[in-house]
Design an enzyme around this catalytic site. Structure first.
Site, PDB file in Angstrom:
ATOM      1  CB  SER A  90      29.167  85.486  58.142  1.00 40.96           C
ATOM      2  OG  SER A  90      30.545  85.728  57.938  1.00 40.96           O
ATOM      3  CG  HIS A 104      35.702  82.570  57.037  1.00 38.69           C
ATOM      4  ND1 HIS A 104      35.716  81.800  55.889  1.00 38.69           N
ATOM      5  CD2 HIS A 104      34.692  83.461  56.881  1.00 38.69           C
ATOM      6  CE1 HIS A 104      34.764  82.224  55.070  1.00 38.69           C
ATOM      7  NE2 HIS A 104      34.127  83.217  55.647  1.00 38.69           N
ATOM      8  CG  ASN A 106      29.325  83.237  54.135  1.00 35.82           C
ATOM      9  OD1 ASN A 106      29.000  82.907  53.002  1.00 35.82           O
ATOM     10  ND2 ASN A 106      28.682  84.157  54.828  1.00 35.82           N
ATOM     11  CG  HIS A 169      49.187  92.282  48.725  1.00 38.32           C
ATOM     12  ND1 HIS A 169      47.975  91.628  48.818  1.00 38.32           N
ATOM     13  CD2 HIS A 169      49.455  92.740  49.972  1.00 38.32           C
ATOM     14  CE1 HIS A 169      47.525  91.702  50.060  1.00 38.32           C
ATOM     15  NE2 HIS A 169      48.412  92.371  50.790  1.00 38.32           N
TER      16      HIS A 169
END
Length: 298
Positions: A90, A104, A106, A169
């Site tokens: 990761s 990012h 992974n 959200h």
């Protein structure tokens, strides 16, 4: 190919990637290695660089763990047998400049106690300011890696990334997406060699592409205004990792090492109360307009 062969190759990838990133950073900072053991079985190596010339904080973690999941964790993964083996790498990089995107990746392999085995992974780009040409190049590289193995992969996995790397959200994607895939099952979706070859090709996109971005963007000028926007965008990144990221939840719920799990969080961010939306036509507003599902990058 055994589970230990897969783990060994992933650990070698961790080492090679850290060397690539140190060279691209160009400073004197180096990845320190923190070895740890999981009480239930296995362990890993967390490598973290802090205070680099370009990278303010970067984490490249390797793990190889096994044992027995809690009933809740086994149910979450739809496992009839709670015994498991998992290995993966990761990566999260937080650059110093708001002109260099957060990134990012992974890649992982999982064996369930009933003998079922699968691969998963993902790679996504989170610019503080979206550069359309660089985002399109990122997706072109990912599509090429996918198309080498199956032309159906990229359109399926980029939609999956849009749905996964999403802050409901906030009604916005975490960045410009990428690809995300899970439960590529050995025997059903391909042999272990075929599926691992795909996972490795995805992983190998990471280092060269991000080294290019670092070289192209790190010297671009910025002011306190851009730094303030970076602070806000970093807090959105933290919100996703803490509230929605499945890997974070799985690691914490299965007794993983907290420091290694949370190394993905940005070194500095802040939440101001009810910040005003960016002015129409501003670079910040332009970036927000890109943070939506369904953009056809290639």
């Amino acid at each position: 190919m055994s589970r230990h062969d897969i783990a060994a190759r992933l650990q070698d990838f961790q080492t090679r990637l850290c060397t690539q990133l140190e060279a691209a950073d160009g400073g004197s900072a180096r990845f320190g290695q923190d070895d740890w053991q999981r009480p239930g079985g296995g362990g890993g190596h967390s490598r973290v660089l802090e205070g680099g010339a370009i990278l303010e904080k970067g984490g490249v973690g390797f793990s190889e763990v096994q044992g027995e999941l809690s009933a809740a964790a086994a149910a979450q993964l739809h496992l009839p047998d709670p015994h498991f083996f998992a290995t993966g790498v990761s990566v999260v990089l937080h650059p110093r400049s708001p002109r260099v995107p957060i990134i990012h990746m992974n890649v992982r392999y999982f064996e369930a106690g009933n003998g079922e085995a699968w691969f998963g992974g993902g790679i996504d780009l989170t610019p503080i300011y979206v550069d359309e040409a660089q985002a399109r190049r990122f997706h072109e590289r990912l599509k090429a890696a996918c198309d080498k193995h199956n032309p159906a992969y990229y359109p399926k996995y980029t939609r999956w990334a849009d749905d996964y790397f999403y802050l409901p959200h906030r009604h916005e994607t975490r960045g410009v997406g990428g690809i995300f895939f899970d439960r590529l099952t050995v025997g059903q979706d391909g042999t272990v060699e075929e599926l691992f070859a795909f996972v490795q090709d995805v992983a190998e996109v990471f280092g060269p592409y991000y080294a290019e971005l670092m070289a192209e963007n790190h010297a671009l000028p910025f002011t306190e205004r851009e730094e303030a926007w970076q602070t806000l965008r970093r807090n959105r990144y933290a919100e996703f990792n803490l509230a929605f990221d499945r890997g974070t939840r799985f690691g914490l719920e299965t007794g993983g090492r907290t420091e290694s799990i949370l190394m993905s969080l940005p070194p500095r961010c802040g939440w101001s109360y009810n910040p005003a939306p960016p002015e129409a036509g501003s670079p910040e507003a332009t970036t927000l307009n890109w943070l939506r599902k369904g953009v056809e990058w290639v």
